[in-house]
Design a protein around this motif. Structure first.
Motif, PDB file in Angstrom:
ATOM      1  N   HIS A  80       0.843  -1.191   0.000  1.00  0.00           N
ATOM      2  CA  HIS A  80       0.000   0.000   0.000  1.00  0.00           C
ATOM      3  C   HIS A  80       0.879   1.241   0.000  1.00  0.00           C
ATOM      4  O   HIS A  80       1.891   1.298   0.704  1.00  0.00           O
ATOM      5  CB  HIS A  80      -0.917   0.018   1.225  1.00  0.00           C
ATOM      6  N   HIS A  84      -2.125   7.201   0.547  1.00  0.00           N
ATOM      7  CA  HIS A  84      -2.911   7.176  -0.697  1.00  0.00           C
ATOM      8  C   HIS A  84      -3.830   5.964  -0.655  1.00  0.00           C
ATOM      9  O   HIS A  84      -3.432   4.846  -1.001  1.00  0.00           O
ATOM     10  CB  HIS A  84      -2.003   7.124  -1.922  1.00  0.00           C
ATOM     11  N   LYS A  85      -5.055   6.155  -0.243  1.00  0.00           N
ATOM     12  CA  LYS A  85      -5.998   5.063  -0.088  1.00  0.00           C
ATOM     13  C   LYS A  85      -6.267   4.367  -1.423  1.00  0.00           C
ATOM     14  O   LYS A  85      -6.569   5.008  -2.422  1.00  0.00           O
ATOM     15  CB  LYS A  85      -7.319   5.595   0.490  1.00  0.00           C
ATOM     16  N   VAL A  87      -4.208   2.892  -3.362  1.00  0.00           N
ATOM     17  CA  VAL A  87      -3.091   2.933  -4.311  1.00  0.00           C
ATOM     18  C   VAL A  87      -1.993   2.001  -3.814  1.00  0.00           C
ATOM     19  O   VAL A  87      -1.710   1.929  -2.617  1.00  0.00           O
ATOM     20  CB  VAL A  87      -2.543   4.369  -4.464  1.00  0.00           C
ATOM     21  N   ARG A  89       2.083   0.269  -4.606  1.00  0.00           N
ATOM     22  CA  ARG A  89       3.348   0.410  -5.315  1.00  0.00           C
ATOM     23  C   ARG A  89       3.928  -0.977  -5.556  1.00  0.00           C
ATOM     24  O   ARG A  89       4.086  -1.768  -4.615  1.00  0.00           O
ATOM     25  CB  ARG A  89       4.357   1.249  -4.529  1.00  0.00           C
ATOM     26  N   TYR A 132       3.443   3.351  -9.144  1.00  0.00           N
ATOM     27  CA  TYR A 132       2.204   3.382  -8.361  1.00  0.00           C
ATOM     28  C   TYR A 132       0.998   3.129  -9.267  1.00  0.00           C
ATOM     29  O   TYR A 132       0.924   3.629 -10.386  1.00  0.00           O
ATOM     30  CB  TYR A 132       2.031   4.741  -7.684  1.00  0.00           C
ATOM     31  N   LYS A 134      -3.493   1.716  -8.762  1.00  0.00           N
ATOM     32  CA  LYS A 134      -4.539   1.045  -7.993  1.00  0.00           C
ATOM     33  C   LYS A 134      -4.711  -0.412  -8.424  1.00  0.00           C
ATOM     34  O   LYS A 134      -5.385  -1.188  -7.744  1.00  0.00           O
ATOM     35  CB  LYS A 134      -5.867   1.781  -8.169  1.00  0.00           C
TER      36      LYS A 134
END
Length: 253
Positions: A80, A84-85, A87, A89, A132, A134
């Motif tokens: 996570h 950044h909710k 999202v 990496r 990055y 989602k």
């Protein structure tokens, strides 16, 4: 706001020079939006490309994906993004002694998910190549809590189909992450004196039984002989098998 497939169709029509009114009739997208898109078509095409192939039915480059999957199963992780909710990496650790591997990893990321900013984060002895999005868990459903060797790792059907078609790239990614090509040197002593012999050999070492099986299954599918060298190590040493791997893997660089 719009179905990515319909967005792409509209952009293609605009790129062909079709009138905005016609594109509006064929796609239902408002004319004001179409006029805005037409002002900067290249940026809008990049936005479509950056969408998730799994969520939006966008074709994925299978060769690049299969290679990236091998790298991810070997030395990659998904986490996570702090602050950044929703999202994530994706990062893949690449040894600094192989700059060509670092570039190949970055290139594969850029091909699989065009439009993303590919970053390189330095760590002792390695460079973490990542980006990055989602949608990394969509593309790599093997993501989960804990280390890979502590949980079940298996390919879902659509991944299995890609690996079956692109087994060479998958093997290359696994070897580039957790394998190597080396020269084995043997000395044998006899009454007539010492005899020395050397030959090339591939090794793949991974703590996960499941990942090692994915590797050996792909070798079997290509008719490449292998043997279990130790509990966690797979060896390819027969001359004809090494020659086959040399044809699409070769030493890291």
């Amino acid at each position: 706001m719009y179905d990515p497939r319909m967005r792409q169709k509209a952009l293609e029509l605009l790129n062909e020079g079709r009138p905005v009114a016609e594109v509006n009739r064929r796609t239902g997208i408002p004319t004001t939006t179409l006029y805005n898109w037409r002002k900067n078509l290249s940026a809008q095409f990049e936005r479509v490309l950056a969408t998730c192939p799994r969520c939006h039915d966008r074709p994925v480059d299978e060769a690049a994906y299969s290679y990236l999957l091998g790298l991810y199963l070997g030395d990659g992780h998904i986490a996570h993004a702090p602050g950044h909710k929703g999202v994530f990496r994706l990062e893949i650790a690449c040894g600094d002694v192989w700059p060509g591997l670092i570039d190949a990893c970055a290139d594969a990321l850029a091909v699989v998910m065009p439009g993303l900013k590919i970053g390189r984060r330095a760590s002792p002895g390695c460079t973490n190549v990542g980006a990055y999005s989602k949608h990394w868990p969509c593309l790599f459903p093997q993501h989960g809590p804990g280390m890979k060797h502590t949980r079940k790792i298996e390919l879902v059907p659509w991944q299995r189909a890609i690996v079956d078609r692109r087994g060479r790239e998958f093997i290359r990614g696994l070897i580039h992450s957790d394998g190597c090509r080396t020269t084995n040197r043997v000395r044998r002593t006899s009454n007539s004196g010492d005899r020395r012999h050397e030959y090339p050999r591939y090794f793949f070492t991974n703590a996960s039984d499941d990942i090692r099986k994915l590797y050996t299954d792909s070798l079997d599918a290509l008719g490449i002989a292998w043997r279990q060298n130790s509990a966690r190590n797979i060896s390819v040493a027969r001359a004809e098998a090494v020659a086959l791997l040399d044809g699409f893997v070769g030493p890291k660089y």
